[in-house]
Design a protein around this motif. Structure first.
Motif, mmCIF file in Angstrom:
data_model
loop_
_atom_site.group_PDB
_atom_site.id
_atom_site.type_symbol
_atom_site.label_atom_id
_atom_site.label_comp_id
_atom_site.label_asym_id
_atom_site.label_seq_id
_atom_site.Cartn_x
_atom_site.Cartn_y
_atom_site.Cartn_z
ATOM 1 N N UNK A 346 0.836 -1.219 0.000
ATOM 2 C CA UNK A 346 0.000 0.000 0.000
ATOM 3 C C UNK A 346 0.862 1.256 0.000
ATOM 4 N N UNK A 347 1.972 1.233 0.753
ATOM 5 C CA UNK A 347 2.851 2.408 0.765
ATOM 6 C C UNK A 347 3.467 2.647 -0.601
ATOM 7 N N UNK A 351 2.439 6.099 -2.307
ATOM 8 C CA UNK A 351 3.561 6.890 -1.781
ATOM 9 C C UNK A 351 3.407 8.386 -2.084
ATOM 10 N N UNK A 352 2.870 8.729 -3.266
ATOM 11 C CA UNK A 352 2.746 10.136 -3.653
ATOM 12 C C UNK A 352 1.740 10.890 -2.783
ATOM 13 N N UNK A 360 1.771 8.519 10.434
ATOM 14 C CA UNK A 360 0.844 7.463 10.016
ATOM 15 C C UNK A 360 0.168 7.902 8.727
ATOM 16 N N UNK A 361 -0.476 6.912 8.063
ATOM 17 C CA UNK A 361 -1.134 7.213 6.790
ATOM 18 C C UNK A 361 -2.311 6.256 6.635
ATOM 19 N N UNK A 362 -3.472 6.808 6.247
ATOM 20 C CA UNK A 362 -4.656 5.973 6.017
ATOM 21 C C UNK A 362 -4.794 5.757 4.516
ATOM 22 N N UNK A 363 -4.779 4.450 4.129
ATOM 23 C CA UNK A 363 -4.868 4.106 2.706
ATOM 24 C C UNK A 363 -6.055 3.177 2.492
ATOM 25 N N UNK A 364 -6.562 3.189 1.232
ATOM 26 C CA UNK A 364 -7.622 2.245 0.879
ATOM 27 C C UNK A 364 -6.986 0.881 0.615
ATOM 28 N N UNK A 382 11.407 8.140 4.324
ATOM 29 C CA UNK A 382 10.530 8.409 3.192
ATOM 30 C C UNK A 382 9.518 7.286 3.064
ATOM 31 N N UNK A 383 8.430 7.485 2.311
ATOM 32 C CA UNK A 383 7.463 6.391 2.111
ATOM 33 C C UNK A 383 8.118 5.134 1.543
#
Length: 580
Positions: A346-347, A351-352, A360-364, A382-383
């Motif tokens: 997912x990262x 990443x963009x 933290x990061x919320x992704x689908x 970095x991501x």
């Protein structure tokens, strides 16, 4: 069970019949507190063993001789001087007490007849062998008892012999219903089973419990709780037992559970028969006692000899169990690996969209219907670097899972092997069985192999499986350890023979030689009962037994001896039984 007065009465009857009128030929003390008299009577030689060992007082006739120390103890020398060639003129029991008086006569230095007596007291920690002259004065004893040790009686040379009043109880051989009730009333503070043994000489706790069982009276009740008709019934039952003692109507019996002796008695015990114990009848009390203590001693000796091996195997087993628990935890932790792979994917995909310095990061999550998934981040990376960190963690856990999975399989197998060895140690009946188990442990490097002396070949171990014959005439073999199990299953048994084993637990391989015939149902039941007994579940009421034809049993490659796999089997429940 200690020797009670009824057992002593049976022994005295036997000793009178066998030894009365005989001459003492040899006097020895093979062990401390043990006396062995060799007596010749009616052209036959008899050996009377007397032991006043506190833990195991004994009196019986035995066939085997026992080696004596090079230097005879002083008590043995005294007896040789006074009764070394004496004639046994009387053997009697004092009432129904656990005391036997053996009277001898011999000519002294002046040519006069000199009566002497041996008092054999078989009373647990107070047991003793006391030697007296014609005036009942103590000449010496096996165990001297000064006043500082006992306030009831001194047992020292020169002191008169007597039985302390505190040790004397009511003699059951001369009772009326009134004296019976009076003696029990004096012990009314005790439960009836204890009151009977406390009030009357020679009545053990077990004999008292059996009398109450026959009378259908609760042994926990007190004498004051009895109704008049129950008192009459109790006396009648008690008197029927004592009448057999008066008339010498003894029937020596031993009660056995799983081939191990449990109790013995001079008269059958209905209480133990009701419990389902096996009964073995004997022609004489001496034969019974010799058999009982030989079996008990053999069992104790085997447990003592196997103690070191059991301790060693138990230590290895506990270590293996701890290792398995740790490996299972590592394996459970490794199941998180898929989560880290998803984080990395997912990262890389999003990443963009990741803001710089985010923690933290919320992704689908396209692996789970695009549900939102929060991914923890190292804000200093970095991501792409965060994604690489998760992929590295995934790869490490995958390697761990593969390695731990293989090691866990070995640990589970080791645990099963050690459990089977522990069971084999419980089943061992001969020293050769222990030697074979030790050889198996040495083969798997749990112990060092014992080296033979230089120039000598290693001694071949001769241990054999148990052999039974079914009620229908079929041979049944039972392995006592893994080596025997391996040999029975893959060398002795043919493809059409039947194979039995306790389900899911260590145990013996049981083989029934079918000889091309169809086995009757009774044979299946008997073989299953043996498989249940010779397994870890021998103490359970019922054990599930798998059975199938030998051709369907396969050896596991690389597994310890005796480890097999099978699929097409039948199962049945069996009650463990040590014999057919």
């Amino acid at each position: 069970m200690a020797l009670d007065g009824i057992v002593i009465a049976a022994l005295v009857q036997e000793l009178r019949r066998t030894l009365l009128g005989g001459h003492i030929q040899k006097i020895a003390m093979p062990e401390n507190n043990e006396l062995l008299l060799t007596i010749k009577n009616n052209a036959s030689q008899h050996r009377l063993l007397i032991s006043c060992e506190a833990a195991l007082p004994l009196l019986y006739l035995q066939r085997e001789n026992k080696p004596s120390p090079l230097t005879a103890p002083g008590f043995a020398m005294l007896l040789r001087k006074h009764i070394g060639s004496g004639k046994i003129t009387a053997i009697e029991q004092l009432g129904l007490e656990r005391i036997v008086r053996i009277e001898t006569t011999q000519f002294n230095e002046l040519g006069d007849i000199a009566p002497r007596a041996l008092y054999v007291e078989l009373m647990g920690k107070y047991s003793n062998i006391i030697f007296t002259d014609e005036s009942n004065v103590i000449l010496d004893s096996m165990r001297r008892v000064p006043a500082s040790v006992s306030s009831l009686r001194e047992v020292l040379p020169g002191r008169p012999y007597f039985v302390p009043e505190k040790l004397q109880k009511t003699n059951p051989l001369s009772l009326t219903e009134e004296t019976f009730a009076a003696a029990l009333a004096a012990e009314s503070g005790l439960p009836l089973d204890r009151a009977l043994s406390a009030a009357f000489s020679g009545i053990s706790s077990l004999a008292a419990q059996d009398i109450l069982y026959r009378t259908s009276i609760d042994p926990r009740a007190g004498f004051s709780d009895l109704r008049p008709e129950e008192t009459v019934r109790l006396f009648a039952t008690f008197e029927s037992v004592i009448e057999k003692v008066r008339n010498g109507q003894f029937s020596p019996v031993m009660y056995v559970r799983d081939e191990l002796p449990v109790e013995f008695a001079a008269l059958p015990l209905a209480m133990l028969e009701a419990e389902g114990l096996s009964l073995r009848a004997y022609d004489s009390m001496s034969e019974l006692l010799y058999s009982y203590y030989s079996l008990r001693a053999k069992s104790a000796r085997m447990r003592q000899k196997s103690a070191d091996l059991r301790r060693l195997v138990q230590n290895h087993l506990e270590r293996s169990q701890r290792k398995r628990i740790l490996q299972e935890k590592q394996l459970a932790d490794s199941q998180k690996k898929e989560k880290y792979r998803v984080y990395g994917d997912l990262l890389n995909t999003y990443a963009f969209q990741v803001p710089p310095g985010a923690d933290s990061f919320v992704a689908e999550n396209f692996y789970d219907d695009n549900k939102p998934l929060r991914i923890p981040l190292d804000k200093n990376l970095t991501p792409a670097e965060n994604a690489k960190k998760y992929f590295d963690r995934y790869a490490k856990l995958k390697r761990t899972e593969l390695a731990v999975d293989q090691e866990l399989e070995k640990t589970v197998q080791e645990e099963a092997h050690l459990s089977s060895v522990l069971t084999a140690l419980e089943l061992a009946t001969e020293e050769s069985d222990l030697a074979e188990i030790r050889e198996e442990l040495a083969a798997f490097q749990y112990v060092k192999r014992q080296r033979s002396p230089k120039g000598k070949r290693p001694q071949k171990i001769q241990s054999h499986p148990l052999h039974f014959r079914s009620s229908d005439g079929f041979d049944i073999y039972v392995g006592k350890n893994n080596f025997q199990n391996e040999e029975l299953t893959f060398k002795v048994a043919s493809g059409s023979d039947w194979w039995f084993h306790a389900k899911g637990m260590p145990g013996s391989h049981v083989i029934v030689k079918a000889n091309g015939q169809e086995l009757p149902d009774r044979c299946f039941e008997e073989a299953a009962a043996l498989a249940a007994y010779y397994s870890k579940g021998r103490d359970q009421d019922k054990v599930e037994i798998d059975y199938l034809q030998r051709r369907n049993v396969k050896k596991v490659n690389g597994a310890p001896p005796g480890f097999v796999i099978y699929h097409s089997n039948w199962s049945m429940m069996a009650k463990p039984r040590a014999e057919i």
